[in-house]
Scaffold this motif. Sequence first.
Motif, mmCIF file in Angstrom:
data_model
loop_
_atom_site.group_PDB
_atom_site.id
_atom_site.type_symbol
_atom_site.label_atom_id
_atom_site.label_comp_id
_atom_site.label_asym_id
_atom_site.label_seq_id
_atom_site.Cartn_x
_atom_site.Cartn_y
_atom_site.Cartn_z
ATOM 1 N N GLU A 139 0.819 -1.206 0.000
ATOM 2 C CA GLU A 139 0.000 0.000 0.000
ATOM 3 C C GLU A 139 0.853 1.256 0.000
ATOM 4 O OE1 GLU A 139 -2.523 -0.384 3.295
ATOM 5 O OE2 GLU A 139 -3.693 -2.032 2.449
ATOM 6 N N THR A 140 1.953 1.235 0.678
ATOM 7 C CA THR A 140 2.904 2.335 0.593
ATOM 8 C C THR A 140 4.251 1.738 0.325
ATOM 9 O OG1 THR A 140 3.392 2.295 2.956
ATOM 10 C CG2 THR A 140 1.603 3.755 2.246
ATOM 11 N N LEU A 141 5.036 2.477 -0.412
ATOM 12 C CA LEU A 141 6.335 1.958 -0.808
ATOM 13 C C LEU A 141 7.369 3.015 -0.474
ATOM 14 C CD1 LEU A 141 7.664 -0.444 -2.253
ATOM 15 C CD2 LEU A 141 7.454 0.824 -4.382
ATOM 16 N N ASN A 142 8.260 2.728 0.461
ATOM 17 C CA ASN A 142 9.220 3.713 0.911
ATOM 18 C C ASN A 142 10.621 3.324 0.502
ATOM 19 O OD1 ASN A 142 7.266 5.249 2.317
ATOM 20 N ND2 ASN A 142 7.273 3.700 3.947
ATOM 21 N N LEU A 143 11.346 4.299 -0.028
ATOM 22 C CA LEU A 143 12.727 4.092 -0.416
ATOM 23 C C LEU A 143 13.616 4.509 0.735
ATOM 24 C CD1 LEU A 143 14.861 3.547 -2.603
ATOM 25 C CD2 LEU A 143 14.665 5.955 -3.242
ATOM 26 N N PHE A 164 18.273 10.690 -8.592
ATOM 27 C CA PHE A 164 18.157 11.626 -9.719
ATOM 28 C C PHE A 164 16.708 11.777 -10.151
ATOM 29 C CE2 PHE A 164 17.824 11.863 -14.388
ATOM 30 C CZ PHE A 164 18.320 13.144 -14.592
ATOM 31 N N TYR A 165 16.007 10.651 -10.357
ATOM 32 C CA TYR A 165 14.624 10.722 -10.810
ATOM 33 C C TYR A 165 13.706 11.318 -9.749
ATOM 34 C CZ TYR A 165 15.888 8.021 -14.926
ATOM 35 O OH TYR A 165 16.450 7.615 -16.111
ATOM 36 N N SER A 166 13.997 11.078 -8.488
ATOM 37 C CA SER A 166 13.202 11.706 -7.419
ATOM 38 C C SER A 166 13.280 13.219 -7.529
ATOM 39 C CB SER A 166 13.705 11.250 -6.044
ATOM 40 O OG SER A 166 13.484 9.879 -5.848
ATOM 41 N N GLU A 197 7.934 6.893 -4.526
ATOM 42 C CA GLU A 197 8.554 7.343 -3.280
ATOM 43 C C GLU A 197 8.135 8.769 -2.926
ATOM 44 O OE1 GLU A 197 10.973 7.934 0.076
ATOM 45 O OE2 GLU A 197 10.167 6.140 -0.866
ATOM 46 N N ILE A 198 7.923 9.615 -3.948
ATOM 47 C CA ILE A 198 7.542 11.000 -3.665
ATOM 48 C C ILE A 198 6.030 11.185 -3.614
ATOM 49 C CG2 ILE A 198 9.664 11.877 -4.700
ATOM 50 C CD1 ILE A 198 7.973 12.779 -7.109
#
Length: 516
Positions: free
Chosen positions: A53-57, A94-96, A130-131
């Motif tokens: 449900e949530t995905l944290n880096l 970088f993509y974040s 992540e964002i």
Amino acid sequence: MEPAVGKPSFLRNVLLRLLLFGVFIVIARFAYVITVTGESCNVGDFCFFSVPETLNLAIAGSGTDALAVKTSATGVTAPPELHTSKDWISGVRFYSSVFHDLIADGYLSPESKSLCVETPTGRDVLAMREIGVTKAIGISKKAKKPLVKSGEAHLIPFGDNYFDFIFSGDGGLERSPRSGKFASEIVRTLRPGGFAVFHVKANDTYSLNSFVDLFNSCCKVVKLHNIEGFDSSIPNIREIILKKESNMVENFGSDFDSDSNGKCNVPGYKLELVKNSEPLIEEEPLKPWITLKRNVKNIKYIPSMVDISFKNRYVYVDVGARGYGSSIGSWFRKQYPKQNKTFHVYAIEADKAFHQEYGTKKGITLLPYAAWVRNETLTFEINHGPGEHEQVHAKGARGMGRIQPLKSSGNDFGGGSEVEKIQGFDFANWLKSTVSKNDFVVMKMDVEGTEFDLIPRLFETGAICLVDEIFLECHYNRWQRCCPGQRSPKYEKTYDQCLQLFSSLRKSGVLVHQWF
């Protein structure tokens, strides 16, 4: 007497085995949910994200490269396979940063249904989630569950107008052998008003304009700027942001840039290429064949000057091809700088003596007719003996052939020639129906004087706008190897008329090279 320990040890072993079996069941169940249940969901509703449900880096501080994905549904943190390299972590960071800026500028929102195309690592998808962009998914030839689904950019496995935002990084469009199909699929799946963002090199104006041409029928460029990449091998990236304005998926490259009179609207970037090309030979060469050999070293081919990546197709048209080894096999396929692109070859040759060998050649379409200004029956001259610049290797060798309309043929051909009837076709109309302005088209033309009919016809119809580069042999009344000391009556035109033909092509933005 020693104490008895057999029974307690047996119970401990049983309990330990039961515990391990329970852990195994939990792991197996988790794997099933992620790999099987996730893939069997309806593609359109993103249900394979229902487990995490949530995905944290989680990226550790300096001095470590550990990266982990945490799912709140299980409370378990585990490092993904192959996701611990510095390059992968740098890419996610970088993509974040890129997506944060796009959110700040209003091109992306946390609620956007978002697609990352051609993403074999999935790091851009992970960065997006992540964002806070929870409805993000990627496609790649090889799935990387749960974030990347199996699919390719030229056949995106989603419905029309589905996504609010589409991202293409890592040079996906540049590497694609089907740039036109890649572009049309992005337009098809992007909703009207949605944004598509591309990271490309496009370091020259030719490649940049070629990129924009892939989308100009339905989208507009709203932002174009350079950003610093995370990979040292590509320090600068050009970020191009497009907005889809129409709900229609156009037929990409179906028309060409010409006005009602057929005159080409010459873009400035094509004129720049012409300015940078080798100069034309102003004076008539005494020994044309030797001059050609010397001049070949000075030729500046388009692919040697600019990037030709952003083209729908790559086409080579050999008008007056003769045998496969005459120019296709001996020159074009071996020497022309193709930038690793696969060109489809059209061989146009009226002389049936050369037709059979093309049947075994891959990637070549033979047109066994004569290129002409209209569809009609022609007379075709066959010289038994060497043509210009040719050696006789066997009895009955065939020289270059000329064509004339049937009604005007009479005795115009010289003695010693065999004359056959052959079907001519409207070359300009065929070209307009075969290639588009988004194709990269290279042409070689050696038609024994008929160029003074064909080239004006290309201008008249506007078909000349479709050609990028021409290698043209212009036939004039020059010194002939067969007849030293005198002019040959075979051709009527002068060298100055040939120069005018070359100059008119260059003024139209076509990079033409003198071929002898």
